[in-house]
Enzyme design. Structure first.
Site, PDB file in Angstrom:
ATOM      1  N   GLY A  14      36.356  34.067  55.190  1.00 47.09           N
ATOM      2  CA  GLY A  14      35.073  34.177  54.517  1.00 47.09           C
ATOM      3  C   GLY A  14      34.249  32.913  54.676  1.00 47.09           C
ATOM      4  O   GLY A  14      34.787  31.802  54.654  1.00 47.09           O
ATOM      5  N   ARG A  75      37.307  38.246  60.987  1.00 40.36           N
ATOM      6  CA  ARG A  75      38.734  38.466  60.811  1.00 40.36           C
ATOM      7  C   ARG A  75      39.270  39.100  62.088  1.00 40.36           C
ATOM      8  O   ARG A  75      38.588  39.875  62.738  1.00 40.36           O
ATOM      9  CB  ARG A  75      38.995  39.330  59.592  1.00 40.36           C
ATOM     10  N   ASP A 106      43.380  30.095  53.021  1.00 39.01           N
ATOM     11  CA  ASP A 106      44.824  30.166  53.199  1.00 39.01           C
ATOM     12  C   ASP A 106      45.219  30.975  54.427  1.00 39.01           C
ATOM     13  O   ASP A 106      46.050  30.545  55.235  1.00 39.01           O
ATOM     14  CB  ASP A 106      45.457  30.765  51.943  1.00 39.01           C
ATOM     15  N   THR A 129      36.664  27.482  51.400  1.00 41.42           N
ATOM     16  CA  THR A 129      36.738  28.755  50.692  1.00 41.42           C
ATOM     17  C   THR A 129      36.131  28.593  49.307  1.00 41.42           C
ATOM     18  O   THR A 129      36.375  27.585  48.629  1.00 41.42           O
ATOM     19  CB  THR A 129      38.192  29.258  50.556  1.00 41.42           C
ATOM     20  N   ASP A 131      36.984  30.202  46.788  1.00 39.98           N
ATOM     21  CA  ASP A 131      37.981  30.547  45.771  1.00 39.98           C
ATOM     22  C   ASP A 131      38.652  29.331  45.140  1.00 39.98           C
ATOM     23  O   ASP A 131      39.248  29.449  44.069  1.00 39.98           O
ATOM     24  CB  ASP A 131      39.054  31.456  46.372  1.00 39.98           C
ATOM     25  N   ASP A 133      41.420  27.925  45.856  1.00 40.46           N
ATOM     26  CA  ASP A 133      42.793  28.343  45.556  1.00 40.46           C
ATOM     27  C   ASP A 133      43.845  27.675  46.432  1.00 40.46           C
ATOM     28  O   ASP A 133      44.932  28.216  46.617  1.00 40.46           O
ATOM     29  CB  ASP A 133      42.910  29.863  45.677  1.00 40.46           C
ATOM     30  N   ARG A 175      39.449  37.479  44.123  1.00 36.46           N
ATOM     31  CA  ARG A 175      40.407  38.580  44.188  1.00 36.46           C
ATOM     32  C   ARG A 175      41.795  38.147  43.750  1.00 36.46           C
ATOM     33  O   ARG A 175      42.521  38.903  43.111  1.00 36.46           O
ATOM     34  CB  ARG A 175      40.446  39.136  45.609  1.00 36.46           C
TER      35      ARG A 175
END
Length: 329
Positions: A14, A75, A106, A129, A131, A133, A175
């Site tokens: 992303g 992707r 990741d 990212t 996120d 994360d 997500r």
């Protein structure tokens, strides 16, 4: 020290605001060290399709403030296979590449780990990212801008919620991680933030909303990460509506969607992208491979790809959740 003369650079997964700042930094830092940069278009798919070309330091002028990624991202199911990675490696070798810098999350860095293990490339990752994360860095590139985008949207929603005494469930991205929802909730004074890392209960959510209005607040805002365990903002709003004593609640749902990914990067994401891009090139020059460069307590650190998805940071997250609960009363 490693004898690196030509590196491949790609953005993958992303898109995230600040990726272009990292691209610019990698190209210019490499140029300053006499290293050539091969730009890979459209992520790992571009590797497989040999969609690569030399990029010089002048080509990255004027991109620092741009959102998205000028290299493109996609992707690639083919890259998930050994055959796809072998084809990518053949193309990289044909281009004379001896080092790779990957900007992504990741999944993207896991792909880099496989390239390093299977085809003996020196690979460095940069955390890009929204996120936030990944272990090994306080913040990932794009997170600060995404939080600010969500915060500005929720501030606007709060204006109308306050005018009409409404309850809004606002869904944000996340997500598998709740950092974006949590920071957006704290920064907007939301009633609660519902995140994938914590089990939520509809009765408790309903009670938090009632408590908010009992305190004479004019609105209630619940920020919901898309991966929250009860099914997202729409589903949670419907369950709350169907509860006892909620007939007088005016409940609405807003989904901020992909607007969170876009926009000009914030100062923090521009500086972080610049710093980590420069650090990635230096890591290759120093002979490092299979690590992600990150920033912890304002210092550059290197974290092995195998340690990027630990749960160590969850303790910090839960401390913030408890703080938010106290301040929302």
């Amino acid at each position: 020290m490693s004898d690196i003369s030509r590196i491949a650079l790609l953005t993958s997964g992303g898109d995230a605001p600040g990726m272009n700042a990292a691209v610019r930094a990698v190209v210019r830092s490499a140029d300053a060290k006499g290293i050539e940069t091969i730009a890979v278009s459209n992520g790992y798919q571009g590797m497989i399709e040999n969609n690569m070309r030399l990029m010089d330091a002048r080509e990255v002028s004027g991109i620092l403030h741009l959102g998205g990624t000028i290299l493109g991202t996609a992707r690639s199911d083919a890259f998930r296979t050994p055959e796809g990675r072998a084809k990518a490696a053949d193309n990289l070798n044909a281009q004379g590449v001896d080092g790779i810098v990957i900007i992504g999350g990741d999944g993207s860095l896991t792909g880099g780990q496989k390239l390093a293990e299977e085809h003996n490339f020196h690979v460095i990752g940069i955390p890009g990212t929204i996120d936030n994360d990944l272990s090994g860095t306080d913040f990932t590139i794009g997170f600060d801008t995404a939080v600010n985008t969500a915060m500005e949207a929720i501030d606007k929603i709060r204006d109308t919620a306050s005018s009409h005494h409404r309850t809004f469930f606002v869904e944000v991205m996340g997500r598998h991680a709740g950092w974006l929802a949590l920071y957006a909730g704290i920064s907007t004074g939301a009633t609660a933030a519902l995140i994938p890392e914590r089990e939520d209960d509809i009765a408790h959510i309903r009670e938090r909303i009632f408590e908010s209005f009992k305190l004479n607040k004019r609105f209630s805002i619940i920020v919901v990460a898309e991966g929250e365990n009860l099914g997202g903002a729409e589903a949670i709003a419907e369950m709350v509506k169907n509860g006892e004593g909620t007939e007088n609640l005016d409940i609405r749902v807003a989904n901020l969607g992909h607007m969170q990914r876009g926009g000009s990067p914030s100062m923090r994401d521009r500086v972080l992208g610049a710093r980590l891009g420069d650090a990635a090139v230096q890591a290759l020059v120093d002979g490092k491979t299979g690590v992600m460069v990150g920033e912890r307590y304002h210092q550059i650190v290197h974290t092995p790809f195998t340690r990027l998805k630990t749960t160590e940071r969850n303790a910090d997250m839960f401390d913030l959740v408890e703080m938010m609960d106290r301040l929302a009363r």
